[in-house]
Design an enzyme around this catalytic site. Structure first.
Site, PDB file in Angstrom:
ATOM      1  N   LYS A  58     -30.039 -45.535  11.650  1.00 36.48           N
ATOM      2  CA  LYS A  58     -30.079 -46.402  10.472  1.00 36.48           C
ATOM      3  C   LYS A  58     -29.304 -47.678  10.773  1.00 36.48           C
ATOM      4  O   LYS A  58     -28.416 -47.719  11.627  1.00 36.48           O
ATOM      5  CB  LYS A  58     -29.511 -45.700   9.234  1.00 36.48           C
ATOM      6  CG  LYS A  58     -28.063 -45.222   9.343  1.00 36.48           C
ATOM      7  CD  LYS A  58     -27.035 -46.245   8.920  1.00 36.48           C
ATOM      8  CE  LYS A  58     -25.617 -45.675   8.952  1.00 36.48           C
ATOM      9  NZ  LYS A  58     -24.566 -46.729   8.890  1.00 36.48           N
ATOM     10  N   SER A  64     -25.025 -37.985  12.490  1.00 33.81           N
ATOM     11  CA  SER A  64     -25.464 -37.516  11.176  1.00 33.81           C
ATOM     12  C   SER A  64     -26.969 -37.298  11.143  1.00 33.81           C
ATOM     13  O   SER A  64     -27.462 -36.344  10.531  1.00 33.81           O
ATOM     14  CB  SER A  64     -25.068 -38.537  10.098  1.00 33.81           C
ATOM     15  OG  SER A  64     -23.664 -38.624   9.971  1.00 33.81           O
ATOM     16  N   ASP A 124     -23.114 -39.377   5.611  1.00 31.81           N
ATOM     17  CA  ASP A 124     -24.409 -40.001   5.895  1.00 31.81           C
ATOM     18  C   ASP A 124     -25.548 -38.997   6.019  1.00 31.81           C
ATOM     19  O   ASP A 124     -26.717 -39.385   6.000  1.00 31.81           O
ATOM     20  CB  ASP A 124     -24.336 -40.806   7.200  1.00 31.81           C
ATOM     21  CG  ASP A 124     -23.531 -42.083   7.074  1.00 31.81           C
ATOM     22  OD1 ASP A 124     -23.150 -42.439   5.940  1.00 31.81           O
ATOM     23  OD2 ASP A 124     -23.267 -42.727   8.104  1.00 31.81           O
TER      24      ASP A 124
END
Length: 296
Positions: free
Chosen positions: A20, A113, A146
């Site tokens: 991300k 994560s 996350d």
């Protein structure tokens, strides 16, 4: 190009775990327990780790890509995710897990994560547990703030300590992501006495309106409040930003660093990147490729 997942009753191969980027990251306060209150937009990109899972009947969880004779550290999120899923469900099945690590560590891109989230999603399917996305996200939150974002599988407006997620539509985009060899310590950055912790809260409706009306400018929304502190901890972040700036690209750091990103201009020459820097052109995704694997 991403390889399609191969699924049999006893195996899942080529399972993606995407990174991300933080479109922006504001620190708007701090709780009495020391946790920081933030606002951000998390965006999925097509730079991924890849995991492979093979069913075991004996309940054991093995990371078979670990070096022979080594013991996996307790903080290994892939193993912890599998064990947390077993504990939550009472499942007696196990798995051999192989992780092909492509995402850089200490980058602010959520690689660990994401690996944990893809492990939850994959083993929920391989073990036929049929937990909802909400149930998996609840387990994921015990592993890291996350993880629920990656389980949720959509780009999101993020608040609280990272656990409050509201899906948000983002225009398609391509980005150059640059990661220097050194990383930035998240603990050192959040613990800094000079970190700005009182940014005026933004409004989701305002961001959404900007994304719709000015899609080319939305990547300039707000700022990353951690960036100035991170640049002091890791000067190479400044080097990456300056390198991209000289090419006419406006860059900012993602997460707590040390990776930076900028909207990609196709004609830009990136061939002169310093040795040791990871430079990758990425596209954003509207949703996680595993999102269809569970409901809720």
């Amino acid at each position: 190009m991403n390889t399609a997942v191969i699924e049999t009753p006893t195996e899942l191969r080529n399972v993606p775990a995407p990174a991300k980027l933080n479109v922006f990251l504001h620190i708007v306060g701090r709780r009495p327990d020391g946790y920081h209150l933030l606002q951000s937009v998390f965006m999925l990109i097509d730079w991924c780790d890849t995991l492979h899972f093979k069913l075991r009947a004996d309940g054991a969880i093995h990371r078979i890509d670990a070096l022979p004779g080594t013991t996996l550290p307790e903080h290994d999120l892939v193993v912890r995710a599998a064990q947390a899923l077993q504990t939550a469900t009472g499942c007696t099945l196990g798995a051999d897990i192989t992780l092909e690590k492509r995402l850089p560590s200490e980058a602010g891109m959520g690689g660990g994560s994401s690996d944990a989230a893809s492990t939850l999603l994959a083993l929920n399917r391989l073990w036929d547990l049929r937990l909802s996305r909400q149930q998996l996200a609840h387990i994921g939150l015990t592993l890291g703030a996350d993880v629920p974002f990656f389980v949720g599988g959509r780009n999101a407006w993020v608040e609280g300590i990272g656990e409050q997620l509201t899906p948000v539509a983002l225009p398609p985009g391509r980005f150059v992501v640059v990661k220097p060899p050194t990383g930035a310590s998240t603990a050192a950055i959040f613990g800094s006495s000079v970190l700005k912790r009182d940014t005026k809260p933004a409004i989701l409706s305002g961001f959404a309106a900007d994304a719709q009306q000015n899609p080319d400018q939305i990547w300039n929304f707000g700022a990353n409040d951690l960036q100035a502190v991170a640049q002091a901890v890791c000067p190479e972040i400044s080097d990456c930003i300056a390198w991209l700036s000289r090419k006419g690209l406006q860059a900012r750091m993602t997460g707590s660093g040390s990776a930076v990103f900028a909207p990609w201009v196709e004609s830009t020459d990136l061939s002169d990147a310093p040795p040791g820097w990871q430079v990758k052109i990425c596209s954003n995704w509207a949703e996680h490729p595993l999102r269809a694997w569970c409901e809720g």
